[in-house]
Enzyme design. Structure first.
Site, PDB file in Angstrom:
ATOM      1  N   ASN A 169       0.809  -1.228   0.000  1.00  0.00           N
ATOM      2  CA  ASN A 169       0.000   0.000   0.000  1.00  0.00           C
ATOM      3  C   ASN A 169       0.842   1.277   0.000  1.00  0.00           C
ATOM      4  O   ASN A 169       0.465   2.264  -0.614  1.00  0.00           O
ATOM      5  CB  ASN A 169      -1.046  -0.012   1.123  1.00  0.00           C
ATOM      6  CG  ASN A 169      -0.453  -0.033   2.498  1.00  0.00           C
ATOM      7  OD1 ASN A 169       0.694  -0.443   2.685  1.00  0.00           O
ATOM      8  ND2 ASN A 169      -1.214   0.405   3.476  1.00  0.00           N
ATOM      9  N   ARG A 177      11.165   3.581   5.680  1.00  0.00           N
ATOM     10  CA  ARG A 177      10.962   3.727   7.126  1.00  0.00           C
ATOM     11  C   ARG A 177      11.695   2.622   7.890  1.00  0.00           C
ATOM     12  O   ARG A 177      11.943   2.737   9.083  1.00  0.00           O
ATOM     13  CB  ARG A 177       9.447   3.668   7.398  1.00  0.00           C
ATOM     14  CG  ARG A 177       9.034   4.138   8.751  1.00  0.00           C
ATOM     15  CD  ARG A 177       7.543   4.392   8.835  1.00  0.00           C
ATOM     16  NE  ARG A 177       6.763   3.180   8.956  1.00  0.00           N
ATOM     17  CZ  ARG A 177       5.442   3.160   9.159  1.00  0.00           C
ATOM     18  NH1 ARG A 177       4.776   4.294   9.224  1.00  0.00           N
ATOM     19  NH2 ARG A 177       4.798   2.041   9.259  1.00  0.00           N
ATOM     20  N   LYS A 192      12.063  -8.075   1.677  1.00  0.00           N
ATOM     21  CA  LYS A 192      11.112  -8.883   0.903  1.00  0.00           C
ATOM     22  C   LYS A 192       9.899  -7.987   0.657  1.00  0.00           C
ATOM     23  O   LYS A 192       9.021  -7.861   1.509  1.00  0.00           O
ATOM     24  CB  LYS A 192      10.724 -10.116   1.725  1.00  0.00           C
ATOM     25  CG  LYS A 192      10.370 -11.358   0.943  1.00  0.00           C
ATOM     26  CD  LYS A 192       9.267 -11.187  -0.076  1.00  0.00           C
ATOM     27  CE  LYS A 192       7.873 -11.101   0.528  1.00  0.00           C
ATOM     28  NZ  LYS A 192       6.829 -10.754  -0.446  1.00  0.00           N
ATOM     29  N   PRO A 193       9.858  -7.315  -0.519  1.00  0.00           N
ATOM     30  CA  PRO A 193       8.724  -6.423  -0.781  1.00  0.00           C
ATOM     31  C   PRO A 193       7.474  -7.223  -1.156  1.00  0.00           C
ATOM     32  O   PRO A 193       7.567  -8.399  -1.506  1.00  0.00           O
ATOM     33  CB  PRO A 193       9.209  -5.595  -1.981  1.00  0.00           C
ATOM     34  CG  PRO A 193      10.194  -6.478  -2.686  1.00  0.00           C
ATOM     35  CD  PRO A 193      10.828  -7.356  -1.636  1.00  0.00           C
ATOM     36  N   ALA A 194       6.325  -6.571  -1.110  1.00  0.00           N
ATOM     37  CA  ALA A 194       5.071  -7.231  -1.510  1.00  0.00           C
ATOM     38  C   ALA A 194       5.133  -7.589  -2.990  1.00  0.00           C
ATOM     39  O   ALA A 194       5.702  -6.852  -3.800  1.00  0.00           O
ATOM     40  CB  ALA A 194       3.897  -6.302  -1.241  1.00  0.00           C
ATOM     41  N   GLY A 246       2.406  -5.184   7.695  1.00  0.00           N
ATOM     42  CA  GLY A 246       1.408  -5.917   6.924  1.00  0.00           C
ATOM     43  C   GLY A 246       0.220  -6.238   7.811  1.00  0.00           C
ATOM     44  O   GLY A 246      -0.007  -5.576   8.830  1.00  0.00           O
ATOM     45  N   GLU A 268       4.331  -3.689  12.532  1.00  0.00           N
ATOM     46  CA  GLU A 268       3.374  -2.623  12.184  1.00  0.00           C
ATOM     47  C   GLU A 268       2.224  -3.309  11.477  1.00  0.00           C
ATOM     48  O   GLU A 268       2.341  -3.689  10.304  1.00  0.00           O
ATOM     49  CB  GLU A 268       4.040  -1.588  11.266  1.00  0.00           C
ATOM     50  CG  GLU A 268       5.167  -0.808  11.907  1.00  0.00           C
ATOM     51  CD  GLU A 268       4.674   0.184  12.952  1.00  0.00           C
ATOM     52  OE1 GLU A 268       3.458   0.418  13.056  1.00  0.00           O
ATOM     53  OE2 GLU A 268       5.524   0.714  13.687  1.00  0.00           O
ATOM     54  N   ARG A 296      -6.843   9.376   1.823  1.00  0.00           N
ATOM     55  CA  ARG A 296      -5.419   9.317   1.493  1.00  0.00           C
ATOM     56  C   ARG A 296      -5.133   7.902   0.999  1.00  0.00           C
ATOM     57  O   ARG A 296      -5.571   6.922   1.597  1.00  0.00           O
ATOM     58  CB  ARG A 296      -4.623   9.619   2.762  1.00  0.00           C
ATOM     59  CG  ARG A 296      -3.137   9.446   2.644  1.00  0.00           C
ATOM     60  CD  ARG A 296      -2.474  10.001   3.899  1.00  0.00           C
ATOM     61  NE  ARG A 296      -1.062   9.729   3.925  1.00  0.00           N
ATOM     62  CZ  ARG A 296      -0.487   8.875   4.758  1.00  0.00           C
ATOM     63  NH1 ARG A 296      -1.207   8.203   5.649  1.00  0.00           N
ATOM     64  NH2 ARG A 296       0.813   8.690   4.725  1.00  0.00           N
ATOM     65  N   CYS A 302      -3.188   1.795   6.571  1.00  0.00           N
ATOM     66  CA  CYS A 302      -3.435   1.176   7.880  1.00  0.00           C
ATOM     67  C   CYS A 302      -4.023   2.199   8.851  1.00  0.00           C
ATOM     68  O   CYS A 302      -4.718   1.844   9.794  1.00  0.00           O
ATOM     69  CB  CYS A 302      -2.140   0.608   8.430  1.00  0.00           C
ATOM     70  SG  CYS A 302      -0.824   1.820   8.408  1.00  0.00           S
ATOM     71  N   GLU A 399     -10.942  -4.392   8.640  1.00  0.00           N
ATOM     72  CA  GLU A 399     -10.208  -3.321   7.969  1.00  0.00           C
ATOM     73  C   GLU A 399     -10.734  -3.255   6.531  1.00  0.00           C
ATOM     74  O   GLU A 399     -10.524  -4.187   5.752  1.00  0.00           O
ATOM     75  CB  GLU A 399      -8.723  -3.700   8.000  1.00  0.00           C
ATOM     76  CG  GLU A 399      -7.817  -2.552   7.773  1.00  0.00           C
ATOM     77  CD  GLU A 399      -6.355  -2.950   7.957  1.00  0.00           C
ATOM     78  OE1 GLU A 399      -6.010  -4.140   7.926  1.00  0.00           O
ATOM     79  OE2 GLU A 399      -5.542  -2.031   8.119  1.00  0.00           O
TER      80      GLU A 399
HETATM   81  P1  NAP Z   1       0.044  -8.857   4.029  1.00  0.00           P
HETATM   82  O1  NAP Z   1      -0.779  -9.758   3.212  1.00  0.00           O
HETATM   83  O2  NAP Z   1       0.193  -9.158   5.463  1.00  0.00           O
HETATM   84  O3  NAP Z   1       1.458  -8.806   3.309  1.00  0.00           O
HETATM   85  C1  NAP Z   1       2.495  -7.984   3.756  1.00  0.00           C
HETATM   86  C2  NAP Z   1       3.819  -8.563   3.346  1.00  0.00           C
HETATM   87  O4  NAP Z   1       3.950  -9.839   3.956  1.00  0.00           O
HETATM   88  C3  NAP Z   1       3.984  -8.800   1.857  1.00  0.00           C
HETATM   89  O5  NAP Z   1       5.325  -8.611   1.518  1.00  0.00           O
HETATM   90  C4  NAP Z   1       3.606 -10.261   1.717  1.00  0.00           C
HETATM   91  O6  NAP Z   1       4.196 -10.878   0.599  1.00  0.00           O
HETATM   92  C5  NAP Z   1       4.188 -10.820   2.985  1.00  0.00           C
HETATM   93  N1  NAP Z   1       3.558 -12.057   3.423  1.00  0.00           N
HETATM   94  C6  NAP Z   1       2.336 -12.555   3.138  1.00  0.00           C
HETATM   95  N2  NAP Z   1       2.156 -13.740   3.768  1.00  0.00           N
HETATM   96  C7  NAP Z   1       3.297 -13.985   4.461  1.00  0.00           C
HETATM   97  C8  NAP Z   1       3.736 -15.046   5.302  1.00  0.00           C
HETATM   98  N3  NAP Z   1       2.950 -16.087   5.579  1.00  0.00           N
HETATM   99  N4  NAP Z   1       4.960 -14.970   5.843  1.00  0.00           N
HETATM  100  C9  NAP Z   1       5.762 -13.920   5.578  1.00  0.00           C
HETATM  101  N5  NAP Z   1       5.412 -12.894   4.803  1.00  0.00           N
HETATM  102  C10 NAP Z   1       4.186 -12.922   4.245  1.00  0.00           C
HETATM  103  O7  NAP Z   1      -0.463  -7.357   3.965  1.00  0.00           O
HETATM  104  P2  NAP Z   1      -0.787  -6.500   2.688  1.00  0.00           P
HETATM  105  O8  NAP Z   1      -2.105  -6.949   2.167  1.00  0.00           O
HETATM  106  O9  NAP Z   1       0.370  -6.457   1.749  1.00  0.00           O
HETATM  107  O10 NAP Z   1      -0.885  -5.038   3.319  1.00  0.00           O
HETATM  108  C11 NAP Z   1      -2.010  -4.564   3.922  1.00  0.00           C
HETATM  109  C12 NAP Z   1      -1.922  -4.708   5.423  1.00  0.00           C
HETATM  110  O11 NAP Z   1      -0.771  -4.029   5.908  1.00  0.00           O
HETATM  111  C13 NAP Z   1      -3.086  -4.075   6.125  1.00  0.00           C
HETATM  112  O12 NAP Z   1      -3.527  -4.888   7.165  1.00  0.00           O
HETATM  113  C14 NAP Z   1      -2.499  -2.782   6.671  1.00  0.00           C
HETATM  114  O13 NAP Z   1      -3.183  -2.262   7.777  1.00  0.00           O
HETATM  115  C15 NAP Z   1      -1.122  -3.204   7.004  1.00  0.00           C
HETATM  116  N6  NAP Z   1      -0.243  -2.031   7.094  1.00  0.00           N
HETATM  117  C16 NAP Z   1       0.172  -1.626   8.323  1.00  0.00           C
HETATM  118  C17 NAP Z   1       0.962  -0.503   8.447  1.00  0.00           C
HETATM  119  C18 NAP Z   1       1.441  -0.037   9.801  1.00  0.00           C
HETATM  120  O14 NAP Z   1       2.382   0.757   9.832  1.00  0.00           O
HETATM  121  N7  NAP Z   1       0.873  -0.479  10.888  1.00  0.00           N
HETATM  122  C19 NAP Z   1       1.338   0.215   7.312  1.00  0.00           C
HETATM  123  C20 NAP Z   1       0.880  -0.221   6.069  1.00  0.00           C
HETATM  124  C21 NAP Z   1       0.097  -1.359   5.978  1.00  0.00           C
HETATM  125  P3  NAP Z   1       3.341 -11.208  -0.723  1.00  0.00           P
HETATM  126  O15 NAP Z   1       2.936  -9.914  -1.290  1.00  0.00           O
HETATM  127  O16 NAP Z   1       4.302 -11.944  -1.574  1.00  0.00           O
HETATM  128  O17 NAP Z   1       2.167 -12.038  -0.285  1.00  0.00           O
END
Ligand code: NAP
Length: 495
Positions: A169, A177, A192-194, A246, A268, A296, A302, A399
């Site tokens: 996102n 950061r 390891k980026p998304a 994530g 986070e 935004r 998040c 969310e």
């Molecule tokens: P996500 O599905 O949790 O994925 C985040 C990252 O983790 C990606 O690089 C993803 O890789 C990887 N990942 C997925 N499954 C994994 C596993 N089993 N083991 C290790 N890594 C794994 O989250 P997202 O959909 O990308 O992002 C949205 C979420 O991030 C929301 O919940 C949001 O609130 C949160 N977020 C939090 C903050 C904060 O500062 N608190 C800031 C921004 C976003 P792949 O893409 O290859 O699956």
């Protein structure tokens, strides 16, 4: 509201933006190109067309990156803080010079509207500037023991190789950061980026390389095998830090894996931010703040306001004003002129938003504006305001991660606080009131790590960003951000 994608040529746009951005993984200073059958296709969410492919890193690739990071650590941790500061400062300058390219690249792979991408490019670069300034402020402590028999000397040393996992996102800012404070502290990293947005991470890698970061200090391994890669790296004794941004769901599994080797974790995670408006608030200002807190990044933040609690006497008026603003947003391909709302990142995100809205409407919520999937190509969903949302609606507990504002009215301050705290999340919250004493009282009572008081934006590289409850552990940004990459060493001295 309909989505529009003006004439475009994804291949040409991508080729132009990728002229300085490698499409390979960065391991030990070498860019590895994708091999046939082991590639991630990166898509434009507005057109669903392929932009380019990047390597789909294997566990062996990621362990190779740990080899490189581990080898580079011995030298990097010994460089002077001033040197590390100057490298980060150059990275800030280079990123600022290339901000427009970076913004367009983010829009291409993430879909966000260009104004949002430009804001992120600037925000992301600021983390390099801030940690260039913090790198030279790694202070310790010295005190006389209460007994008077000895001195207590405390120093802070780099923790070691850090695994950084980031979401799609904010593909630039979530990475800088983490990389900024890690490098400032003297750590080396494996990122390891998304998989939706690897190109932005590779662009940041190129910037760091040009800024003078030595081979192996920053490694970037895109991979769809996230779970497998993370488990293998956390089991490797050389990895001493995990910083993850994530979802809470993935965060929980990573915490469990990290427990096996007792790896230090910064988390986070997800949010479910309440946006509370009291009847004594400046309603126009509250709507301005709501537009920022909700829209935004198209709602894919998040910190996004996920639930609007408005004091009963002004609830209808607030809904009307917010709907007018939301309904006037221009939705379309993020790169097109004048577009303010791009598509969601992928089909499953769009489908989730649609289901949450459809369920709430089936249970009695009224769509004041939006609320219908436009269909067609691209993962678009319109800006939506829902009034009269039943308290049990799933979208108040989930969310949403999209441009949807559910409004619920409340009777008094204690009810507002109880509603705001009725969630396992605790990242951000927002409070609008004309009474400062009440604002501070409610801000203290709300269980979140961050509160916007008469303000719809909390993110700031100089502030400690993070959540309580199941929204995370630790803080990023500010002075605390670098402490996450340092370990204290206490030396008991007699002299
Ligand atoms: P996500 O599905 O949790 O994925 C985040 C990252 O983790 C990606 O690089 C993803 O890789 C990887 N990942 C997925 N499954 C994994 C596993 N089993 N083991 C290790 N890594 C794994 O989250 P997202 O959909 O990308 O992002 C949205 C979420 O991030 C929301 O919940 C949001 O609130 C949160 N977020 C939090 C903050 C904060 O500062 N608190 C800031 C921004 C976003 P792949 O893409 O290859 O699956």
């Amino acid at each position: 509201m309909t989505a529009t994608a003006a004439n475009h040529d994804t291949a040409r746009e991508a080729a132009e933006l990728l002229r300085w951005v490698p499409s390979g993984a960065l391991i030990g200073g070498t860019w590895l190109e994708p091999t046939a059958g082991r590639a991630i296709d990166v898509l434009d969410p507005a057109t669903e067309e392929r932009i380019v492919s990047v390597p789909d890193g294997t566990v062996e690739d990621a362990l190779g990156a740990v080899d490189a990071a581990s080898e580079a650590l011995a030298q990097w941790r010994r460089t002077s803080p001033r040197h590390r500061s100057e490298v980060l400062r150059r990275a800030f300058e280079l990123m600022t010079e290339r901000a427009e390219d970076l913004a367009r690249l983010m829009t291409l792979e993430n879909g966000k509207a260009l104004p949002d991408a430009r804001a992120e490019a600037a925000y992301a670069a600021e983390f390099f500037r801030w940690y260039a300034e913090e790198a030279v402020r790694n202070v310790g402590e010295l005190m006389t023991a209460p007994s008077g028999a000895n001195r207590i000397l405390v120093t802070r040393q780099p923790i070691g190789v850090a695994l950084l996992i980031t979401p799609w996102n904010f593909p630039a800012a979530m990475l800088t950061r983490k990389i900024g404070p890690a490098l400032a502290a003297g750590c080396t990293v494996v990122c390891k980026p998304a998989s939706e947005t690897p190109l932005t991470a590779l662009a940041v890698g190129r910037v760091l390389e040009e800024a003078g970061v030595p081979p192996g200090v920053v490694n970037i391994v895109p991979s769809r095998r996230s779970g497998e890669v993370a488990r293998a790296l956390l089991a490797d004794d050389r990895v001493r830090k995990l910083s993850f941004t994530g979802s809470t769901e993935v965060g929980r599994t990573l915490l469990a894996a990290a427990a096996e080797t007792v790896v230090s974790c910064s988390m986070e995670l997800g949010g479910n931010a309440p946006f509370v408006v009291f009847a004594d608030a400046d309603l126009e200002a509250a709507v301005d703040g709501a537009m920022v807190a909700k829209m935004r990044n198209g709602g894919e933040a998040c910190t996004a306001a996920n639930r609007f609690y408005v004091e009963a006497p002004v609830a209808d008026r607030f809904a009307e004003l917010l709907a007018a603003r939301m309904g006037s947003l221009r939705m379309g391909r993020g790169l097109d002129d004048g577009v303010q709302l791009g598509p969601l990142v992928n089909a499953s995100s769009r489908d989730k938003v649609r289901e949450l809205v459809d369920d709430a409407r089936a249970d009695g919520a009224e769509a004041v504006v939006g609320g219908d999937d436009p269909g067609g190509t691209g993962f678009f969903y319109p800006a939506t305001v829902l009034a009269g949302v039943p308290p049990a609606a799933a979208l108040l507990r989930t969310e949403i991660f999209g441009p949807v504002a559910p409004i619920v009215s409340f009777a008094d301050e204690s009810e507002a606080v109880a509603l705001a705290n009725d969630t396992e999340y605790g990242l951000a919250s927002y409070v609008y009131t004309g009474d400062l004493a009440r604002g501070l009282r409610v801000a203290e009572a709300i269980e979140t790590g961050m509160v916007g008081l008469n303000r719809g934006l909390v993110s700031d590289p100089a502030a400690p960003f993070g959540g309580v409850k199941q929204s995370g552990l630790g803080r990023e940004g500010g002075h605390d951000g670098m402490l996450e990459y340092l370990e204290q060493k206490y030396i008991a001295c007699t002299w």
